[in-house]
Design an enzyme around this catalytic site. Structure first.
Site, mmCIF file in Angstrom:
data_model
loop_
_atom_site.group_PDB
_atom_site.id
_atom_site.type_symbol
_atom_site.label_atom_id
_atom_site.label_comp_id
_atom_site.label_asym_id
_atom_site.label_seq_id
_atom_site.Cartn_x
_atom_site.Cartn_y
_atom_site.Cartn_z
ATOM 1 N N SER A 67 0.610 -1.426 -0.103
ATOM 2 C CA SER A 67 -0.125 0.226 0.013
ATOM 3 C C SER A 67 0.747 1.766 -0.346
ATOM 4 O O SER A 67 1.929 1.645 0.597
ATOM 5 C CB SER A 67 0.012 0.138 1.049
ATOM 6 O OG SER A 67 -1.240 -1.023 1.681
HETATM 7 N N1 SAH Z 1 0.619 -5.342 4.325
HETATM 8 C C1 SAH Z 1 0.680 -5.364 2.708
HETATM 9 C C2 SAH Z 1 -0.147 -5.241 2.026
HETATM 10 C C3 SAH Z 1 -0.248 -6.252 0.845
HETATM 11 S S1 SAH Z 1 -1.117 -6.415 -0.069
HETATM 12 C C4 SAH Z 1 2.563 -4.871 2.708
HETATM 13 O O1 SAH Z 1 2.673 -3.863 3.671
HETATM 14 O O2 SAH Z 1 2.988 -4.797 1.926
HETATM 15 C C5 SAH Z 1 -2.945 -7.566 0.935
HETATM 16 C C6 SAH Z 1 -2.128 -9.355 0.807
HETATM 17 O O3 SAH Z 1 -3.383 -9.625 1.555
HETATM 18 C C7 SAH Z 1 -1.480 -10.067 -0.704
HETATM 19 O O4 SAH Z 1 -0.322 -10.697 -0.646
HETATM 20 C C8 SAH Z 1 -2.668 -10.606 -0.437
HETATM 21 O O5 SAH Z 1 -2.389 -12.419 -0.523
HETATM 22 C C9 SAH Z 1 -3.275 -10.793 1.683
HETATM 23 N N2 SAH Z 1 -4.792 -11.689 1.232
HETATM 24 C C10 SAH Z 1 -5.835 -11.705 0.412
HETATM 25 N N3 SAH Z 1 -6.647 -12.545 0.878
HETATM 26 C C11 SAH Z 1 -6.171 -12.633 2.432
HETATM 27 C C12 SAH Z 1 -6.333 -13.940 3.430
HETATM 28 N N4 SAH Z 1 -7.479 -14.238 2.947
HETATM 29 N N5 SAH Z 1 -5.627 -14.210 4.308
HETATM 30 C C13 SAH Z 1 -4.841 -13.957 4.727
HETATM 31 N N6 SAH Z 1 -4.407 -12.742 3.220
HETATM 32 C C14 SAH Z 1 -4.908 -12.642 2.243
#
Ligand code: SAH
Length: 268
Positions: free
Chosen positions: A112
Site C-alpha cells: 500500500s
Molecule cells: N500490508 C502489506 C500489504 C499486502 S497487500 C504490505 O505491507 O506489503 C494484501 C495482502 O493480503 C496480499 O498479499 C494478499 O495475498 C493478502 N490476502 C488476501 N486475502 C487474504 C486472506 N484471506 N488471508 C491472508 N492474506 C490475504
C-alpha cells in the site's frame, strides 16, 4: 476511548505461534519468525547502499509529506520514518520506495502507499495513547506494514495466504530481528483465534464484508480497520470501515474510498 492492554489476558498464546492446521491438511504450519543473526552480509539490499536510500533524510522527507497531507499521529510518523521501505520492494523499484505510491510486490499483490498505511495505523491507534497490545494484520504481503506495526504495539500477528509472499516477508524482515512479529501462513478469513483477543485488527485486503470471526476476536475496547466493498457503495468501490467494540456493542464508521487488493479465501 480507552482500550485495555490485553497483554495480561488469559488467552495469550505460546510461542512460536503456529496456525492450527488440523482442518487444512494442505497447509504446512510454519513457525513464527525467530530472530537470528544474518548469515554474513549477503542481504540482497546491500546493493542499494550508497545511493542515498539508506539515509534517514529520505524517510524524513516522506514523513514531512505525510504530515502535509494532514496525518498527525507522531508515533506513526516516527515509526514510518524509521522503517526502511526500500528494503521491502524489488531492486528495480527502490527509487520509488519513498514516493506516495503503491508498488507491486509479486504474485499480483501490492504494498500500500505510505499515505494509506499511515492513515490506517493512525485510525487503529486513535484514542489509545501508548503502545497497543496485540494486533492482528490480515495480509502480510511484503511485511512492511507489519514492521511499522511492530513499533506501535506489543505483539503483531500477521497472516498471509500466499506462500511466496509469506516467505518474502520473512526474508525482508530478517534484518530487523523483530521478536514481536509473528508471521503466519494461512487464510486470514477466520482470523487467528489463538492470539485473540486483539486490541486492534487491520486488513490490507478488501472483502465484501468484515468476517464475523474478526469482530469476535476483537477485545472489548478494541478497534478494527479494514477496506470493504459491496452493499455500502456502488459495485467495485471500496471504503475504509472502522469498527469499535465497545462495552455497549459494535460501533461502525464508514470513511473514505480506498483501493485494495481483494480479500480471498484459502491458501495458494
Ligand atoms: N500490508 C502489506 C500489504 C499486502 S497487500 C504490505 O505491507 O506489503 C494484501 C495482502 O493480503 C496480499 O498479499 C494478499 O495475498 C493478502 N490476502 C488476501 N486475502 C487474504 C486472506 N484471506 N488471508 C491472508 N492474506 C490475504
Amino acid at each position: 476511548m480507552t482500550r485495555p492492554n490485553p497483554s495480561s489476558a488469559r488467552l495469550r498464546p505460546g510461542f512460536p505461534a503456529r496456525l492450527d492446521t488440523r482442518n487444512t491438511p494442505a497447509t504446512q504450519a510454519r513457525p513464527a519468525i525467530t530472530p537470528k543473526p544474518l548469515p554474513g552480509a549477503g542481504h540482497k539490499n546491500t546493493l542499494i547502499h550508497g545511493v542515498g536510500l539508506d539515509s534517514s533524510a529520505v524517510r524524513q522527507n516522506m514523513v514531512v509529506k505525510l504530515a502535509q497531507q494532514g496525518l498527525t499521529d507522531a508515533a506513526v510518523l516516527q515509526a514510518m520514518g524509521s522503517i526502511e521501505r526500500h528494503r521491502f520492494v524489488d531492486t528495480a523499484l527502490v527509487n520509488q520506495a519513498y514516493e506516495d505510491t503503491s508498488l507491486p510486490i509479486g504474485l499480483g499483490q501490492t504494498i500500500s502507499k505510505p499515505g494509506v498505511v499511515c492513515r490506517m495505523l493512525e485510525l487503529l491507534r486513535q484514542g489509545s495513547p501508548g503502545r497497543l497490545g496485540r494486533v492482528l494484520e490480515i495480509g502480510t504481503g511484503c511485511g512492511y506494514q507489519a514492521a511499522v506495526l511492530s513499533l506501535l504495539c506489543h505483539e503483531v500477528y500477521s497472516i498471509e495466504r500466499l506462500r511466496g509472499l509469506h516467505d518474502k516477508a520473512r526474508d525482508n524482515l530478517r534484518h530487523l530481528r523483530l521478536a514481536n512479529v509473528h508471521l503466519l501462513f494461512g487464510d486470514g478469513m477466520p482470523g487467528y483465534a489463538k492470539g485473540a483477543p486483539y486490541a486492534g485488527i487491520i486488513a490490507a485486503a478488501g472483502g465484501e464484508a468484515v468476517p464475523q470471526a474478526w469482530i469476535d476476536q476483537l477485545a472489548v475496547g478494541g478497534r478494527l480497520v479494514a477496506p470493504v466493498s459491496a452493499g455500502l457503495t456502488s459495485a467495485g468501490k471500496q471504503v475504509l470501515l472502522v469498527i469499535d467494540k465497545t462495552p455497549q456493542g459494535i460501533r461502525q464508521s464508514v470513511l473514505e474510498g480506498v483501493y485494495f487488493v481483494p480479500l480471498k479465501s484459502g491458501i495458494a
